[in-house]
Scaffold this motif. Structure first.
Motif, short mmCIF file in Angstrom:
data_model
loop_
_atom_site.label_atom_id
_atom_site.label_comp_id
_atom_site.label_asym_id
_atom_site.label_seq_id
_atom_site.Cartn_x
_atom_site.Cartn_y
_atom_site.Cartn_z
N UNK A 2 56.34 -53.30 48.68
CA UNK A 2 57.63 -53.96 48.89
C UNK A 2 58.64 -53.01 49.51
N UNK A 3 58.75 -51.79 48.95
CA UNK A 3 59.71 -50.82 49.48
C UNK A 3 59.37 -50.45 50.91
N UNK A 4 58.07 -50.23 51.20
CA UNK A 4 57.65 -49.89 52.55
C UNK A 4 58.02 -51.01 53.52
N UNK A 5 57.81 -52.24 53.12
CA UNK A 5 58.17 -53.37 53.97
C UNK A 5 59.68 -53.46 54.18
N UNK A 6 60.46 -53.17 53.11
CA UNK A 6 61.91 -53.18 53.25
C UNK A 6 62.36 -52.15 54.28
N UNK A 7 61.80 -50.94 54.17
CA UNK A 7 62.16 -49.88 55.11
C UNK A 7 61.79 -50.28 56.53
N UNK A 8 60.61 -50.85 56.67
CA UNK A 8 60.15 -51.27 57.99
C UNK A 8 61.05 -52.37 58.55
N UNK A 9 61.40 -53.33 57.71
CA UNK A 9 62.28 -54.40 58.16
C UNK A 9 63.66 -53.87 58.56
N UNK A 10 64.16 -52.91 57.77
CA UNK A 10 65.46 -52.31 58.10
C UNK A 10 65.39 -51.60 59.44
N UNK A 11 64.31 -50.85 59.66
CA UNK A 11 64.15 -50.13 60.92
C UNK A 11 64.05 -51.11 62.09
N UNK A 12 63.27 -52.17 61.94
CA UNK A 12 63.12 -53.15 63.01
C UNK A 12 64.46 -53.84 63.32
N UNK A 13 65.21 -54.16 62.25
CA UNK A 13 66.50 -54.81 62.46
C UNK A 13 67.46 -53.89 63.19
N UNK A 14 67.44 -52.58 62.84
CA UNK A 14 68.30 -51.61 63.53
C UNK A 14 67.93 -51.52 65.00
N UNK A 15 66.61 -51.55 65.28
CA UNK A 15 66.15 -51.47 66.67
C UNK A 15 66.59 -52.70 67.47
N UNK A 16 66.64 -53.84 66.81
CA UNK A 16 67.03 -55.07 67.50
C UNK A 16 68.48 -55.03 67.98
N UNK A 17 69.31 -54.26 67.30
CA UNK A 17 70.71 -54.17 67.74
C UNK A 17 70.96 -52.87 68.49
N UNK A 18 69.86 -52.22 68.94
CA UNK A 18 70.00 -51.11 69.88
C UNK A 18 70.01 -49.72 69.31
N UNK A 19 69.64 -49.53 68.05
CA UNK A 19 69.63 -48.20 67.45
C UNK A 19 68.20 -47.75 67.20
N UNK A 20 67.91 -46.49 67.49
CA UNK A 20 66.62 -45.90 67.19
C UNK A 20 66.63 -45.36 65.76
N UNK A 21 65.47 -45.43 65.12
CA UNK A 21 65.37 -45.03 63.72
C UNK A 21 64.48 -43.80 63.61
N UNK A 22 64.97 -42.82 62.84
CA UNK A 22 64.18 -41.63 62.52
C UNK A 22 64.02 -41.60 61.01
N UNK A 23 62.80 -41.58 60.54
CA UNK A 23 62.51 -41.57 59.10
C UNK A 23 62.12 -40.16 58.68
N UNK A 24 62.84 -39.61 57.70
CA UNK A 24 62.57 -38.24 57.25
C UNK A 24 62.42 -38.22 55.73
N UNK A 25 61.86 -37.12 55.25
CA UNK A 25 61.74 -36.91 53.81
C UNK A 25 60.51 -37.52 53.18
N UNK A 26 59.46 -37.77 53.98
CA UNK A 26 58.23 -38.34 53.43
C UNK A 26 57.43 -37.24 52.76
N UNK A 27 57.32 -37.29 51.42
CA UNK A 27 56.55 -36.30 50.69
C UNK A 27 55.06 -36.61 50.72
#
Length: 281
Positions: free
Chosen positions: A217-242
């Protein structure tokens, strides 16, 4: 002033110390709210209620009933008694007064006396219910105020738990800390998209260093947030993956294509600056 009514009031007052227990039992037998009030507390209150009625029809003195009836109505509201409880006590007090009238001798009263007697009972009932209703309205207003305060506090907590920080012009940082559920995920997406639109940001760095667990669920939320950000023109950088989260993401088969990955926040900042044509020297 009718002498007969004065004598009736004196008759009821003389008997009330003994007869009030009958009234108390009748009220408590039908009302669960009043049944919860100890008889030692309820019985004197009922006696005073009857005495204020006597003062009105027997002495033409409205002050006792004007002071007592609204006050006891308000007190019962704040004790949590229901409107049904209040109607029961009104009915039982009326019955009690008429029983005392019968014991005194109803044939001794004129029609005018009876009307004045009933008017006094009605006035007590009106003032009692008025005090009760006003107190209930005040309590509802207090509850609304408390609910608004709680909502404002919760909104502040949500904002503090999901800070969106402008790093450089065109770059936002979203550090996530703690567990993420569906409600918080929705708040994160809403606040992030709003911030991107308001600041016209080109890049968002999402730092999940402080997220203890990543599930589907959390992974999907993050993915959806990233996709939504991309749709309005922002690139997403994901950091801190242990290491543990990395294994979970792989096992879940989460597709992170289109999202840049950085080892930590510093690496994410370097990637973001590079995309904007800046370098750190």
């Amino acid at each position: 002033m009718s002498t007969t009514l004065t004598n009736l009031a004196a008759f009821i007052r003389e008997r009330i110390p003994q007869t009030r227990e009958r009234l108390c039992r009748a009220v408590q037998a039908e009302s669960s709210g009043y049944a919860a009030i100890p008889a030692a507390e309820l019985s004197p209150a009922l006696q005073r209620s009857v005495e204020t009625i006597c003062a009105l029809f027997g002495d033409n003195d409205s002050q006792p009933i004007n002071e007592w009836a609204p006050q006891i109505g308000e007190r019962r509201a704040r004790m949590g008694l229901s409107l049904d409880d209040m109607m029961i006590v009104v009915t039982r007090i009326r019955e009690f007064c008429w029983q005392e009238l019968d014991a005194f001798g109803s044939d001794r009263l004129t029609i005018g006396d009876v009307r004045r007697f009933e008017d006094a009972i009605n006035e007590f009932s009106r003032l009692l219910l008025l005090g009760y209703s006003q107190a209930m309205l005040a309590l509802q207003e207090e509850l609304r105020d408390q609910a608004e305060q709680i909502e404002a506090q919760q909104q502040t907590i949500r904002e503090l738990s999901t800070p969106i920080l402008p790093l450089y012009e065109g770059i936002l940082v979203l550090p996530l800390v703690g567990a993420i559920d569906s409600f918080r995920a929705g708040q994160i997406m809403e606040r992030l998209l709003t911030a991107i639109a308001e600041r016209q940001s080109d890049i968002v760095i999402i730092d999940i260093t402080g997220v203890p667990v990543i599930d589907t669920a959390v992974a999907n939320y993050l993915l959806q947030t990233a996709r939504a950000a991309q749709l309005i023109g922002a690139q997403v950088i994901l950091v801190g993956i242990g290491p543990e989260i990395a294994q979970t993401i792989v096992q879940l088969g989460v597709d992170l294509r289109g999202i840049q990955i950085g080892a930590n926040l510093q690496a994410g900042i370097e990637l973001a600056l590079g995309q904007l044509g800046y370098t750190i020297r």
